[in-house]
Design an enzyme around this catalytic site. Structure first.
Site, PDB file in Angstrom:
ATOM      1  N   LYS B  76      -5.426 -23.002 -14.999  1.00  0.00           N
ATOM      2  CA  LYS B  76      -5.223 -21.904 -14.045  1.00  0.00           C
ATOM      3  C   LYS B  76      -3.729 -21.835 -13.746  1.00  0.00           C
ATOM      4  O   LYS B  76      -3.074 -22.874 -13.619  1.00  0.00           O
ATOM      5  CB  LYS B  76      -6.029 -22.187 -12.774  1.00  0.00           C
ATOM      6  CG  LYS B  76      -5.986 -21.046 -11.741  1.00  0.00           C
ATOM      7  CD  LYS B  76      -6.882 -21.359 -10.528  1.00  0.00           C
ATOM      8  CE  LYS B  76      -6.870 -20.236  -9.502  1.00  0.00           C
ATOM      9  NZ  LYS B  76      -7.714 -20.515  -8.324  1.00  0.00           N
ATOM     10  N   SER B 151     -10.978 -16.820  -6.811  1.00  0.00           N
ATOM     11  CA  SER B 151      -9.727 -16.470  -7.433  1.00  0.00           C
ATOM     12  C   SER B 151      -9.576 -16.989  -8.865  1.00  0.00           C
ATOM     13  O   SER B 151      -8.725 -16.509  -9.599  1.00  0.00           O
ATOM     14  CB  SER B 151      -8.577 -17.036  -6.601  1.00  0.00           C
ATOM     15  OG  SER B 151      -8.580 -18.465  -6.629  1.00  0.00           O
ATOM     16  N   SER B 175     -13.380 -20.420  -4.749  1.00  0.00           N
ATOM     17  CA  SER B 175     -12.643 -19.878  -5.900  1.00  0.00           C
ATOM     18  C   SER B 175     -12.979 -20.498  -7.241  1.00  0.00           C
ATOM     19  O   SER B 175     -12.578 -19.976  -8.269  1.00  0.00           O
ATOM     20  CB  SER B 175     -11.132 -20.003  -5.667  1.00  0.00           C
ATOM     21  OG  SER B 175     -10.693 -18.968  -4.826  1.00  0.00           O
TER      22      SER B 175
END
Lengths: 484, 488
Positions: B76, B151, B175
């Protein structure tokens, strides 16, 4: 400002002292804390506030803060918490300073401070908390822009907040000096004020004598010498009294002391003050201290200034004032004790010399004890020659000057300069006889009652021996010879 | 060749069916091929991936490989990667090349993993749909008109489309779990403190936790093994031994007490989601688990509590992005104030600004007690309710998200509706608990996830239950039609 005008007002002062802790590395990073490096060479990613980095508390900084707390008889907080003080400034890389707010590591202590007149005032210490220093904005030498040096960012500080217990600039300075002495005794701060390792802000207000309520205060910033603290406070007191006497109101504000112009000027008012939005720093765990940890530090505390001064009075027969002066720094006190070792029966003589000529020469040359041109053993050696009558006290001053200049030992100077006192009564008598023989008129006058002429004979004899005759012996012998 | 899980790829590498270089080449091709459709990545790191693969092959040849060596993966873009662009999905960091590796990155590198790229994400991890990214929204591989969740939308979409068998992710309020549910993959958020936060760009420090999105619970166990453990650079990481997660996977579920969170099966939960979740529960019962209804009365306060705590911390955490030392700086600032205001106004998107303002407000003098303090108190109550619940049960079960993936743009105009997406996930963050989402079926062709929440440091139990479930179901092995072809 006349005394009469100031007479009806009372000054109230509280100090916030920032002492840089003498750790090797920063409070939340591994960067070194040494002063004077090239800009931005002593700041790592944590100090620079890079994305993703996290603070890790330096355990040594905690130990130092606890030592301070123990030294001022304070409560050492068993669970203290770091908080973020949020504001934007270019030398504050994270946009917040990690400090302590609601739960500081040290709470409620005090210091007994001796004033110039020998009286003692107890100053309360509200709290002392750990925090990180900011970097520096450099405005000189960069046309049209400011430069940032983050070497200092993250340097550990202990902020020591006093109660508003001081009533004059002099008292404030005495308190500040006491704290300065203490942190250096504890070895937690080098006390270097030029480098900013020890600095303070002063909260100053005035009120009518006898009034209960405190007046509106101004906070004076940027006070980095004892002299500036005194001057700035006196100026501020004058300014506030003038405003109040003219029917005005003091506004709560932060004022900056400008040492070049010797004045304070407004930095920001209360309305402009930041809302720092303090909240507990979620990146750091609460600092939890147990009894074993605290008592372990207590056991390792050095002899503190007050304890040392008391011992000096008792052991060396000094006055409270002298003991306080000699213990003002650990180095000076140690120096004194080493001198005493050479003349154990004359501790008072040693005190007079250390506080007198020795301190005067240090001051004259702008030196600290550590940079002294003479060792305690050398000064002790000189005093031993006074004690054993090798030289007079007056001659010792001369010898001392030579020793200071070239670092030689007392005996070598005495020898080389032939300053050794004549203590052989036969030799002195011989000279006296010659002086008497050369001055028959004065002898007759003396014997007929002009006592004052005794001094004349002393002078003549001393002159004839090159000043080396032992004064007491000379007096004795002369008296005998002059008496018919 | 249909090897898809990390465990299967590792076996293939060990058996020399293919090299890490071949696997990496295939992964890069797949990543590049999918990029125009999914926008799952912000950076593709082909060159460094090939170099890492070559090193991994040497390790494999020398017999010094671990279970993760040579496996392509995606980080990420919230994790700092040395020498590689690290944007956090924001214009603010659109020029930021990190000088260092996050601990998670360093540990997986150490394990021999090969990073092929960095996943798209909501800006600074603030969002539940991946639509707040400066780099544009990620599309859900199951339906490219829909969001992947957020997210960690890029991470979830990438694993769902099998661009890599795993992607790291972070979870502040859901997330990891919510996008895992919306994309039909397995997502693990470990206990707060289990995995280092060092080098993970902070959103809300007391809630943020690094985790992983994988195909299977077994893969999550293998990855967590390498990620977890004390880090002297993160004071909030916990200095507790890391159990052998792989070894714990096969523990039978017989007698395991699973609590059903009453508060999460009421109004707001789509029936098409509730059905597969209840079926998952039935499967766990078949495997020997015992069900118990559990009530956490304060849990419905999670969302408002979270939206005080998280913005408060974010308002402070994001203060460092000031245009002075790195990141976006406005053109020709007139003075300091102009530098700050324009750099930040230009560098941050609307959602980030909304949260900074909310956070600044709740920390302000006069509001601190009413909001920040009260939220901390509610947080403590919720944590305590969880603690008491775990005296009676081993794990808690709940839906992960109230609905399946919604359409791109459907909720962007109403932040509150968007925030309610995380209603089932936020509680675990507030209490610092480990939680996992795994696929449990479909509704209208879109994946549904079921959530398991464990007690502190109960990852082994969570992973064990999920693994046993995945041994008897194949929801986690389903791939979206457009991405069904195997790679390598």
């Amino acid at each position: 400002m006349s005394g009469a005008e100031q007479g009806s007002w009372e000054t109230v002062i509280g100090l916030e002292i920032h002492a840089q802790l003498a750790t090797k590395s920063k409070i939340f990073s591994g960067s070194p804390t040494a002063y004077g490096a090239e800009p931005n060479t002593q700041a790592d990613l944590v100090d620079l506030g890079y994305p993703g980095v996290l603070p890790v508390l330096n355990a040594e900084a905690v130990r130092m803060a606890v030592k301070f707390g123990l030294a001022i008889d304070a409560q050492v907080t068993r669970r203290s918490v770091f908080a973020r003080k949020n504001y934007f400034y270019p030398d504050l890389p994270k946009g917040y300073q990690i400090s302590q707010y609601e739960l500081p590591i040290v709470a409620k202590g005090f210091l007994d401070v001796m004033q110039e007149d020998g009286t003692v005032r107890r100053v309360g210490i509200t709290r002392a908390h750990l925090e990180e220093d900011a970097g520096k904005s450099v405005h000189e030498g960069h046309a049209g822009v400011s430069a940032i040096d983050l070497n200092r960012a993250g340097t550990p500080l202990i902020e020591i907040v006093s109660e508003p217990d001081m009533r004059s600039a002099k008292e404030a300075v005495a308190y500040m000096k006491k704290v300065h002495t203490l942190v250096r005794y504890l070895g937690i701060c080098d006390g270097n004020m030029q480098e900013g390792s020890f600095r303070c802000d002063a909260n100053v207000s005035v009120r009518r004598k006898g009034a209960d309520k405190l007046g509106t205060r101004a906070e004076l910033k940027n006070l980095n010498s004892f002299r500036f603290v005194e001057k700035a406070i006196n100026h501020e007191v004058e300014r506030q009294i003038e405003i109040l006497e003219n029917g005005g109101k003091v506004v709560q504000e932060t004022r900056l002391y400008d040492s070049d112009k010797d004045e304070t000027r407004s930095m920001r008012s209360k309305e402009e003050a930041n809302d720092y939005r303090y909240f507990p720093d979620p990146d750091l765990l609460p600092v939890v201290l147990d009894e074993v940890f605290i008592e372990g530090l207590r056991a390792r505390l050095p002899e503190l200034p007050d304890q040392k001064a008391a011992r000096f009075q008792q052991q060396h027969g000094l006055t409270a004032y002298d003991a306080q002066l000699l213990t003002a720094s650990r180095e000076m006190a140690a120096f004194y004790e080493d001198v005493v070792a050479a003349v154990p029966t004359d501790a008072k003589l040693a005190a007079n010399w250390v506080m007198g000529d020795y301190s005067a020469f240090l001051n004259r040359d702008g030196l600290e004890v550590a940079q002294s041109r003479l060792t305690a053993a050398q000064l002790g050696g000189l005093l031993a020659r006074i004690v054993d009558d090798t030289i007079s006290g007056k001659m010792a001053k001369e010898v001392f000057e030579v020793m200071w200049a070239d670092g030689s030992d007392a005996d070598a100077v005495i020898e080389a300069r032939g300053l050794k006192q004549i203590t052989d009564s036969g030799a002195i008598e011989k000279v006296i006889d010659e002086v008497i023989a050369a001055n028959p008129k004065q002898l007759a006058d003396y014997r007929s009652g002009k006592d004052k002429l005794f001094g004349f004979f002393v002078g003549q004899t001393m002159k004839a021996t090159g000043g080396k005759a032992n004064p007491a012996l000379l007096n004795d012998l002369l008296k005998k010879k002059l008496t018919p | 060749m249909t090897a898809r899980t990390l465990a299967q790829l590792a076996a293939g590498l060990a058996a020399r069916k293919y090299s890490s270089a071949e696997l990496t080449q295939a992964a890069l091709a797949r990543v590049q091929g999918a990029q125009p459709r999914l926008n799952a990545l912000i950076s593709i790191t082909a060159e460094s991936a090939q170099a890492a693969a070559a090193v991994a092959d040497e390790r494999l040849a020398a017999g010094k490989a671990g279970p993760l060596t040579g496996i392509p993966m995606i980080h990420k873009d919230i994790f700092c990667t040395a020498g590689v662009l690290t944007t956090c999905g924001s214009r603010m960091l659109s020029n930021f090349v990190s000088p260092y590796d996050a601990t998670v990155v360093a540990r997986l590198k150490q394990a021999g993993m090969v990073m092929v790229g960095k996943a798209n994400m909501d800006e600074f991890a603030m969002g539940s749909s991946n639509e707040t990214s400066f780099y544009g929204p990620v599309k859900n591989p199951w339906d490219e008109t829909r969001v992947p969740g957020g997210s960690s939308g890029g991470s979830a979409a990438a694993v769902a489309a099998r661009l890599a068998s795993l992607a790291t992710a972070t979870d502040t309020g859901g997330s990891i779990r919510q996008p895992a549910a919306l994309c039909g993959v397995t997502g693990l958020k470990p206990t707060y403190g289990r995995v280092s936060r060092y080098g993970m760009i902070a959103f809300a420090s007391s809630l943020d936790q690094a985790g992983v999105i994988t195909v299977s619970a077994e893969d999550a166990a293998l990855t967590l093994q390498a990620m977890a453990g004390f880090d002297p650079r993160d004071s909030t990481s916990v200095d507790a031994p890391v159990p052998d997660y792989r070894a714990a996977l096969d523990a039978p579920l017989t007698g395991m007490k699973i609590g059903i969170l009453k508060e999460f099966f009421g109004e707001g939960l789509a029936s098409e989601v509730e059905r597969p979740v209840r079926e998952a529960l039935a499967t766990l019962v078949k495997l020997g688990a015992v069900v118990k209804e559990v009530s956490l009365p304060s849990l419905p306060l999670s969302v408002p509590t979270y939206y005080v705590v998280a913005p408060a911390e974010c308002s402070s955490n994001l203060a460092r992005f000031d245009g002075v030392r790195y990141g976006h700086r406005c053109a020709e600032p007139r003075d300091l104030r102009d530098l700050y205001t324009r750099s930040r106004a230009e560098g941050f998107g609307a959602e980030v600004k909304r949260r900074i303002m909310t956070g600044t407000y709740v920390l302000s003098a006069g509001y601190y007690d009413a909001y920040a303090i009260k939220a901390q108190k509610v947080r403590a109550v919720i944590t305590d309710e969880f603690r008491r619940a775990f005296q009676d049960v081993d794990l808690l079960l709940a839906p992960t998200a109230p609905t399946v993936a919604f359409g791109l743009g459907d909720k962007t105009s109403d932040p509150i509706t968007m925030y309610l997406n995380d209603i089932y996930t936020i509680g675990a963050n507030l209490a610092g608990l480990p939680a996992l989402s795994m696929p449990c079926g479909f509704a209208g062709g879109l994946p549904v996830g079921v959530q398991l929440i464990g007690p502190h440091f109960g990852e082994a139990k969570l992973l064990g239950a999920a693994h046993r479930y995945q041994q008897v179901t194949d929801w986690h092995l389903k791939t979206p039609a457009g991405f069904a072809e195997a790679f390598a």
